[in-house]
Write a protein that holds these residues in place. Structure first.
Motif, PDB file in Angstrom:
ATOM      1  N   ARG A  28       0.851  -1.211   0.000  1.00 26.58           N
ATOM      2  CA  ARG A  28       0.000   0.000   0.000  1.00 26.58           C
ATOM      3  C   ARG A  28       0.868   1.235   0.000  1.00 26.58           C
ATOM      4  O   ARG A  28       2.046   1.215   0.374  1.00 26.58           O
ATOM      5  CB  ARG A  28      -0.970  -0.013   1.171  1.00 26.58           C
ATOM      6  CG  ARG A  28      -0.473  -0.267   2.586  1.00 26.58           C
ATOM      7  CD  ARG A  28       0.652   0.516   3.035  1.00 26.58           C
ATOM      8  NE  ARG A  28       0.758   0.669   4.464  1.00 26.58           N
ATOM      9  CZ  ARG A  28       1.414   1.675   5.028  1.00 26.58           C
ATOM     10  NH1 ARG A  28       2.054   2.559   4.304  1.00 26.58           N
ATOM     11  NH2 ARG A  28       1.479   1.783   6.339  1.00 26.58           N
ATOM     12  N   ALA A  81       0.308   5.229   1.437  1.00 22.71           N
ATOM     13  CA  ALA A  81      -0.628   5.892   2.351  1.00 22.71           C
ATOM     14  C   ALA A  81      -0.255   7.349   2.566  1.00 22.71           C
ATOM     15  O   ALA A  81       0.142   7.752   3.658  1.00 22.71           O
ATOM     16  CB  ALA A  81      -0.640   5.136   3.684  1.00 22.71           C
ATOM     17  N   PRO A  82      -0.373   8.177   1.537  1.00 20.57           N
ATOM     18  CA  PRO A  82       0.040   9.575   1.687  1.00 20.57           C
ATOM     19  C   PRO A  82      -0.897  10.385   2.588  1.00 20.57           C
ATOM     20  O   PRO A  82      -2.099  10.147   2.616  1.00 20.57           O
ATOM     21  CB  PRO A  82      -0.022  10.115   0.246  1.00 20.57           C
ATOM     22  CG  PRO A  82      -1.035   9.255  -0.444  1.00 20.57           C
ATOM     23  CD  PRO A  82      -0.899   7.893   0.186  1.00 20.57           C
ATOM     24  N   SER A  83      -0.309  11.333   3.298  1.00 21.78           N
ATOM     25  CA  SER A  83      -1.103  12.319   4.044  1.00 21.78           C
ATOM     26  C   SER A  83      -1.350  13.488   3.098  1.00 21.78           C
ATOM     27  O   SER A  83      -0.416  13.966   2.458  1.00 21.78           O
ATOM     28  CB  SER A  83      -0.335  12.806   5.276  1.00 21.78           C
ATOM     29  OG  SER A  83       0.025  11.713   6.074  1.00 21.78           O
ATOM     30  N   GLU A 104      -4.414   9.308   4.065  1.00 29.45           N
ATOM     31  CA  GLU A 104      -4.316   9.404   5.524  1.00 29.45           C
ATOM     32  C   GLU A 104      -4.699  10.814   5.985  1.00 29.45           C
ATOM     33  O   GLU A 104      -3.852  11.628   6.340  1.00 29.45           O
ATOM     34  CB  GLU A 104      -2.917   8.998   5.982  1.00 29.45           C
ATOM     35  CG  GLU A 104      -2.629   7.545   5.607  1.00 29.45           C
ATOM     36  CD  GLU A 104      -1.804   6.788   6.612  1.00 29.45           C
ATOM     37  OE1 GLU A 104      -0.797   7.331   7.091  1.00 29.45           O
ATOM     38  OE2 GLU A 104      -2.166   5.631   6.919  1.00 29.45           O
ATOM     39  N   TYR A 138      -2.359   8.779  14.480  1.00 28.03           N
ATOM     40  CA  TYR A 138      -1.864   8.059  13.307  1.00 28.03           C
ATOM     41  C   TYR A 138      -1.523   6.607  13.646  1.00 28.03           C
ATOM     42  O   TYR A 138      -1.852   5.689  12.894  1.00 28.03           O
ATOM     43  CB  TYR A 138      -0.640   8.808  12.752  1.00 28.03           C
ATOM     44  CG  TYR A 138       0.316   7.931  11.984  1.00 28.03           C
ATOM     45  CD1 TYR A 138      -0.031   7.435  10.726  1.00 28.03           C
ATOM     46  CD2 TYR A 138       1.554   7.567  12.520  1.00 28.03           C
ATOM     47  CE1 TYR A 138       0.840   6.612  10.027  1.00 28.03           C
ATOM     48  CE2 TYR A 138       2.424   6.749  11.824  1.00 28.03           C
ATOM     49  CZ  TYR A 138       2.065   6.268  10.587  1.00 28.03           C
ATOM     50  OH  TYR A 138       2.916   5.439   9.908  1.00 28.03           O
ATOM     51  N   VAL A 179      -3.228   3.667  11.437  1.00 30.69           N
ATOM     52  CA  VAL A 179      -2.430   2.933  10.448  1.00 30.69           C
ATOM     53  C   VAL A 179      -2.473   1.428  10.710  1.00 30.69           C
ATOM     54  O   VAL A 179      -2.599   0.620   9.780  1.00 30.69           O
ATOM     55  CB  VAL A 179      -0.983   3.497  10.416  1.00 30.69           C
ATOM     56  CG1 VAL A 179      -0.165   3.059  11.593  1.00 30.69           C
ATOM     57  CG2 VAL A 179      -0.274   3.114   9.150  1.00 30.69           C
ATOM     58  N   ARG A 219       7.834   1.855   3.016  1.00 36.81           N
ATOM     59  CA  ARG A 219       7.628   3.303   3.188  1.00 36.81           C
ATOM     60  C   ARG A 219       8.962   3.949   3.528  1.00 36.81           C
ATOM     61  O   ARG A 219       9.984   3.267   3.645  1.00 36.81           O
ATOM     62  CB  ARG A 219       6.591   3.548   4.295  1.00 36.81           C
ATOM     63  CG  ARG A 219       6.981   2.946   5.620  1.00 36.81           C
ATOM     64  CD  ARG A 219       5.877   3.074   6.678  1.00 36.81           C
ATOM     65  NE  ARG A 219       6.262   2.407   7.919  1.00 36.81           N
ATOM     66  CZ  ARG A 219       5.450   2.190   8.943  1.00 36.81           C
ATOM     67  NH1 ARG A 219       4.181   2.602   8.881  1.00 36.81           N
ATOM     68  NH2 ARG A 219       5.887   1.588  10.030  1.00 36.81           N
ATOM     69  N   LEU A 248       9.613   6.788   8.977  1.00 44.18           N
ATOM     70  CA  LEU A 248       8.586   6.122   9.781  1.00 44.18           C
ATOM     71  C   LEU A 248       9.131   4.907  10.544  1.00 44.18           C
ATOM     72  O   LEU A 248       8.393   4.265  11.288  1.00 44.18           O
ATOM     73  CB  LEU A 248       7.393   5.730   8.902  1.00 44.18           C
ATOM     74  CG  LEU A 248       6.613   6.985   8.469  1.00 44.18           C
ATOM     75  CD1 LEU A 248       5.837   6.747   7.209  1.00 44.18           C
ATOM     76  CD2 LEU A 248       5.707   7.457   9.586  1.00 44.18           C
TER      77      LEU A 248
END
Ligand code: GLU
Length: 307
Positions: free
Chosen positions: A12, A14-16, A48, A182, A186, A200, A204
């Motif tokens: 996946r 998962a951009p903010s 996100e 978050y 997540v 990612r 992170l």
């Protein structure tokens, strides 16, 4: 080649939605995409936007548009965190029922002098762990971290060990402003979507042990992890909205994809420079190698990507 006997990976991105897609995010997107797709797996897209105040209007649509333009194809519908609040509330209730969370009355000011964690954030000293004093009321809800070291093997960065209680302390799941954190979102989103691998940016990595601790409390599976180097500008600063990274939309798609592959150590042949997108993607899927990704924390971007 895909082995029909092995379960297919689910990856996946998962951009903010805090701004337009910059080159650093594209590198993470390309890495997660190829890791899943080159193995015959699925790749999901999640926006996100759980931290609503930090979301920029229209940024999500812009990111989705840019990804489509670059030739990414996601499986299934896009997941939006703002549509998942009930699932977060339900999980928090379950954790409360099982004694995994407690109310915390501490204000930011009260925690200002707390010792710092490795990533610079304040380590929670456990002030409210044993209960609130009479007259106090909970502002936030914290996860009660078990003592001990969380170990995992990152597919790019190697073995990682973190003592979450010592380094971070009990961390917040429901913030004083009423937003879910978050870390909780997540973990729940990845599990609900059946994500088997999280690829990612290395920024992170310090969150991963917290996420594994939460997965264990919620009895959810732990996906495989691979943390890619982040892309830095000429001054060594991570490309981000704050560092004024350029929106990749301003550059030719073929160049962006080619350069992302180069940053990921894939050594695309020079003849591919300027080739049509489909041709670059076909080469990338056929030649993807996670082993070729630099095991460093940062890779430099060409000058085009910052201002
Ligand atoms: N939304 C996070 C970001 O844009 C990524 C979270 C993740 O990949 O787990 O930095």
């Amino acid at each position: 080649m895909m082995n029909p006997l092995l379960p297919q990976p689910v990856g996946r991105f998962a951009p903010s939605p805090s701004g337009p897609l910059h080159f650093g995010s594209v590198v993470a997107a390309v890495g997660s995409y190829l890791s899943a797709r080159a193995a015959g797996g699925r790749w999901l897209l999640r926006i996100e936007d759980v931290d609503a105040p930090r979301s920029v209007p229209d940024a999500a649509e812009g990111i989705i548009h840019t990804l489509a333009r670059l030739g990414f194809e996601w499986n299934g519908p896009i997941v939006w965190q703002h549509a998942r609040l009930d699932a977060y509330a339900e999980a928090l209730q379950l954790l409360r029922d099982r004694g995994w969370v407690y109310g915390c009355a501490c204000t930011r000011k009260m925690l200002a002098d707390a010792p710092r964690a490795a990533d610079g954030s304040a380590r929670y000293p456990g002030t409210c762990r044993a209960g609130l004093a009479p007259g106090q009321s909970a502002r936030a809800w914290r996860f009660r971290v078990l003592p001990g070291v969380v170990h995992f093997v990152d597919a790019v960065q190697g073995p990682v060990a973190e003592d979450v209680l010592a380094d971070v302390g009990d961390f917040v799941l429901l913030r004083a402003d009423g937003l879910f954190a978050y870390q909780l979102a997540v973990v729940l989103d990845d599990a609900a979507a059946g994500v088997t691998e999280v690829v990612r940016g290395i920024d992170l990595l310090p969150s991963t042990a917290r996420q594994i601790a939460l997965q264990q409390a919620l009895e959810l599976p732990t996906p495989a992890y691979a943390h890619l180097p982040v892309v830095v500008d000429a001054a060594g600063q991570k490309l981000s909205k704050q560092s004024l990274a350029r929106a990749v939309d301003e550059l030719p798609d073929e160049q962006v994809l080619f350069d992302a592959l180069a940053c990921l150590g894939q050594a695309p042949p020079v003849q591919l420079r300027g080739a049509p997108l489909a041709q670059i993607w076909a080469w990338a899927q056929a030649h993807w190698s996670l082993d070729a990704v630099p095991r460093s924390a940062a890779v430099p971007a060409r000058r085009d990507y910052d201002r």
